[in-house]
Write a protein that holds these residues in place. Structure first.
Motif, mmCIF file in Angstrom:
data_model
loop_
_atom_site.group_PDB
_atom_site.id
_atom_site.type_symbol
_atom_site.label_atom_id
_atom_site.label_comp_id
_atom_site.label_asym_id
_atom_site.label_seq_id
_atom_site.Cartn_x
_atom_site.Cartn_y
_atom_site.Cartn_z
ATOM 1 N N MET A 162 43.794 -19.113 72.626
ATOM 2 C CA MET A 162 43.902 -17.663 72.506
ATOM 3 C C MET A 162 44.845 -17.320 71.357
ATOM 4 S SD MET A 162 46.447 -16.582 75.616
ATOM 5 C CE MET A 162 46.687 -14.980 74.862
ATOM 6 N N PRO A 163 44.664 -16.168 70.704
ATOM 7 C CA PRO A 163 45.547 -15.792 69.591
ATOM 8 C C PRO A 163 46.937 -15.443 70.099
ATOM 9 C CG PRO A 163 44.034 -14.003 70.123
ATOM 10 C CD PRO A 163 43.583 -15.186 70.923
ATOM 11 N N PRO A 164 47.966 -15.605 69.264
ATOM 12 C CA PRO A 164 49.322 -15.210 69.652
ATOM 13 C C PRO A 164 49.369 -13.733 70.048
ATOM 14 C CG PRO A 164 49.370 -16.506 67.636
ATOM 15 C CD PRO A 164 47.924 -16.196 67.920
ATOM 16 N N LEU A 165 50.214 -13.418 71.023
ATOM 17 C CA LEU A 165 50.321 -12.057 71.558
ATOM 18 C C LEU A 165 51.520 -11.343 70.932
ATOM 19 C CD1 LEU A 165 49.370 -9.955 73.714
ATOM 20 C CD2 LEU A 165 51.012 -11.032 75.281
ATOM 21 N N PRO A 166 51.308 -10.281 70.148
ATOM 22 C CA PRO A 166 52.446 -9.548 69.567
ATOM 23 C C PRO A 166 53.246 -8.843 70.662
ATOM 24 C CG PRO A 166 50.385 -9.024 68.432
ATOM 25 C CD PRO A 166 50.016 -9.735 69.698
ATOM 26 N N PHE A 167 54.569 -8.842 70.512
ATOM 27 C CA PHE A 167 55.424 -8.160 71.481
ATOM 28 C C PHE A 167 56.683 -7.668 70.781
ATOM 29 C CE2 PHE A 167 57.352 -12.335 71.390
ATOM 30 C CZ PHE A 167 58.714 -12.069 71.511
ATOM 31 N N ALA A 168 57.396 -6.782 71.466
ATOM 32 C CA ALA A 168 58.725 -6.360 71.038
ATOM 33 C C ALA A 168 59.661 -6.449 72.226
ATOM 34 C CB ALA A 168 58.704 -4.939 70.482
ATOM 35 N N LYS A 169 60.902 -6.783 71.969
ATOM 36 C CA LYS A 169 61.936 -6.825 73.005
ATOM 37 C C LYS A 169 62.868 -5.636 72.791
ATOM 38 C CE LYS A 169 64.724 -8.943 76.110
ATOM 39 N NZ LYS A 169 65.294 -10.264 75.863
ATOM 40 N N ILE A 170 62.998 -4.798 73.814
ATOM 41 C CA ILE A 170 63.812 -3.584 73.737
ATOM 42 C C ILE A 170 64.795 -3.597 74.902
ATOM 43 C CG2 ILE A 170 63.710 -1.111 73.308
ATOM 44 C CD1 ILE A 170 61.584 -2.482 71.689
ATOM 45 N N GLU A 171 66.018 -3.094 74.669
ATOM 46 C CA GLU A 171 66.979 -2.992 75.768
ATOM 47 C C GLU A 171 67.599 -1.616 75.810
ATOM 48 O OE1 GLU A 171 70.521 -2.833 75.956
ATOM 49 O OE2 GLU A 171 70.834 -2.621 73.795
ATOM 50 N N ALA A 172 67.899 -1.168 77.029
ATOM 51 C CA ALA A 172 68.576 0.109 77.250
ATOM 52 C C ALA A 172 69.752 -0.142 78.176
ATOM 53 C CB ALA A 172 67.621 1.128 77.851
ATOM 54 N N HIS A 173 70.944 -0.166 77.614
ATOM 55 C CA HIS A 173 72.166 -0.408 78.389
ATOM 56 C C HIS A 173 72.070 -1.706 79.191
ATOM 57 C CE1 HIS A 173 73.568 3.569 77.227
ATOM 58 N NE2 HIS A 173 72.409 4.055 77.603
ATOM 59 N N GLY A 174 71.499 -2.738 78.554
ATOM 60 C CA GLY A 174 71.418 -4.046 79.181
ATOM 61 C C GLY A 174 70.215 -4.254 80.075
ATOM 62 N N ASN A 175 69.415 -3.227 80.287
ATOM 63 C CA ASN A 175 68.172 -3.319 81.067
ATOM 64 C C ASN A 175 67.055 -3.581 80.056
ATOM 65 O OD1 ASN A 175 66.475 -0.994 83.349
ATOM 66 N ND2 ASN A 175 66.498 -3.200 83.352
ATOM 67 N N ASP A 176 66.499 -4.818 80.046
ATOM 68 C CA ASP A 176 65.631 -5.211 78.939
ATOM 69 C C ASP A 176 64.168 -5.330 79.347
ATOM 70 O OD1 ASP A 176 66.364 -7.415 80.489
ATOM 71 O OD2 ASP A 176 66.334 -8.814 78.816
ATOM 72 N N PHE A 177 63.313 -4.936 78.397
ATOM 73 C CA PHE A 177 61.871 -4.904 78.627
ATOM 74 C C PHE A 177 61.133 -5.533 77.457
ATOM 75 C CE2 PHE A 177 63.580 -1.567 81.235
ATOM 76 C CZ PHE A 177 62.826 -1.620 82.400
ATOM 77 N N ILE A 178 59.966 -6.071 77.760
ATOM 78 C CA ILE A 178 59.048 -6.585 76.754
ATOM 79 C C ILE A 178 57.913 -5.578 76.628
ATOM 80 C CG2 ILE A 178 57.526 -8.488 76.119
ATOM 81 C CD1 ILE A 178 59.288 -10.164 78.173
#
Length: 267
Positions: free
Chosen positions: A1-17
């Protein structure tokens, strides 16, 4: 499968992909568990899938354990930061359709990849004060409410989070489990909060948790609006007048962008 683009974001230490849902046709809970793994994945408290819908955006949140979440206040700002960072959102206001309804972000400022937003989280619902729950050998008095997701607020020492947080999260009173906030008032305008998030466990902060903690503190006459909610990951400001929407103000930062190479469907 092709690589999956993502971004890592955090809000006051609560982090999401953050991932575009066009790249995830199946297995989203498995993807969340794999990518949120802090040893073998990217690491995060949750996965945000998004898509454009006309002038609005649609977000779906999946906790790190693969369970669904209706809404995340920090996650909402994280998505807003990503959309602003990559130019998908070009104006000061961003409307996002969530499992808790249509919510609105207003951009207040930017410093590099850190964005500050004011979020209209809608009015709190189903507020119940003075609920007595059995936790082990003791009775705990809680305030429960919904910010589009369930919350259980306890006015007690934050040091007890790992002791009673998991028990309250899965208490028989909460059929779909609940988020748990332990609150200690500082003065009439500020509180300390520790958060045990449903499906993620202990986290550094929570947007809807901060909203719930502030509303419960106002209802129980510990504080007055606006309230500074001090979490381990930083301070979030919450304003609320009874009968109106809860307004949450805080930051979110784009940490990294990259590609995920592991096929989560077979991992």
């Amino acid at each position: 499968m092709p690589p999956l683009p993502f971004a890592k974001i955090e809000a006051h230490g609560n982090d999401f992909i953050v991932v575009s849902d066009k790249n995830v046709r199946e297995g989203a809970p498995d993807l969340a568990r794999a990518m949120c793994d802090r040893l073998r994945g990217v690491g995060g408290d949750g996965l945000i899938l998004f898509r454009a819908d006309g002038a609005r955006f649609v977000m779906t949140i999946i906790n790190s354990d693969g369970s669904p979440a209706e809404i995340s206040g920090n996650g909402l700002r994280c998505l807003g930061a990503y959309l602003s960072h990559v130019g998908l959102a070009t104006g000061p206001e961003i409307e996002v359709s969530t499992g808790a309804g249509l919510l609105k972000l207003t951009a207040l400022g930017r410093n590099g990849t850190m964005f500050r937003f004011r979020a209209d989280m809608g009015p709190p619902r189903e507020i119940a004060v003075g609920i007595e729950l059995s936790v082990g050998d003791e009775t705990v008095v809680v305030t429960t409410l919904s910010m589009g997701n369930p919350h259980c607020v306890v006015f007690t020492e934050r040091s007890r989070l790992r002791e009673i947080g998991p028990i309250l999260e899965s208490h028989r009173n909460f059929s779909d489990k609940t988020n748990v906030e332990l609150v200690e008032p500082i003065d009439r305008r500020a509180i300390h909060m520790a958060i045990w998030e449903r499906g993620a466990g202990e986290t550094a902060s929570s947007g809807t948790g901060s909203a719930a903690a502030a509303v419960a503190s106002i209802i129980n006459e510990h504080v007055e609006s606006p309230v500074q909610v001090h979490c381990p990951g930083g301070m979030i400001e919450v304003a609320w007048t009874e009968g109106e929407s809860v307004i949450v103000t805080g930051d979110a930062s784009v940490v990294a962008e990259g590609h995920y190479f592991i096929d989560w469907r077979t991992a």
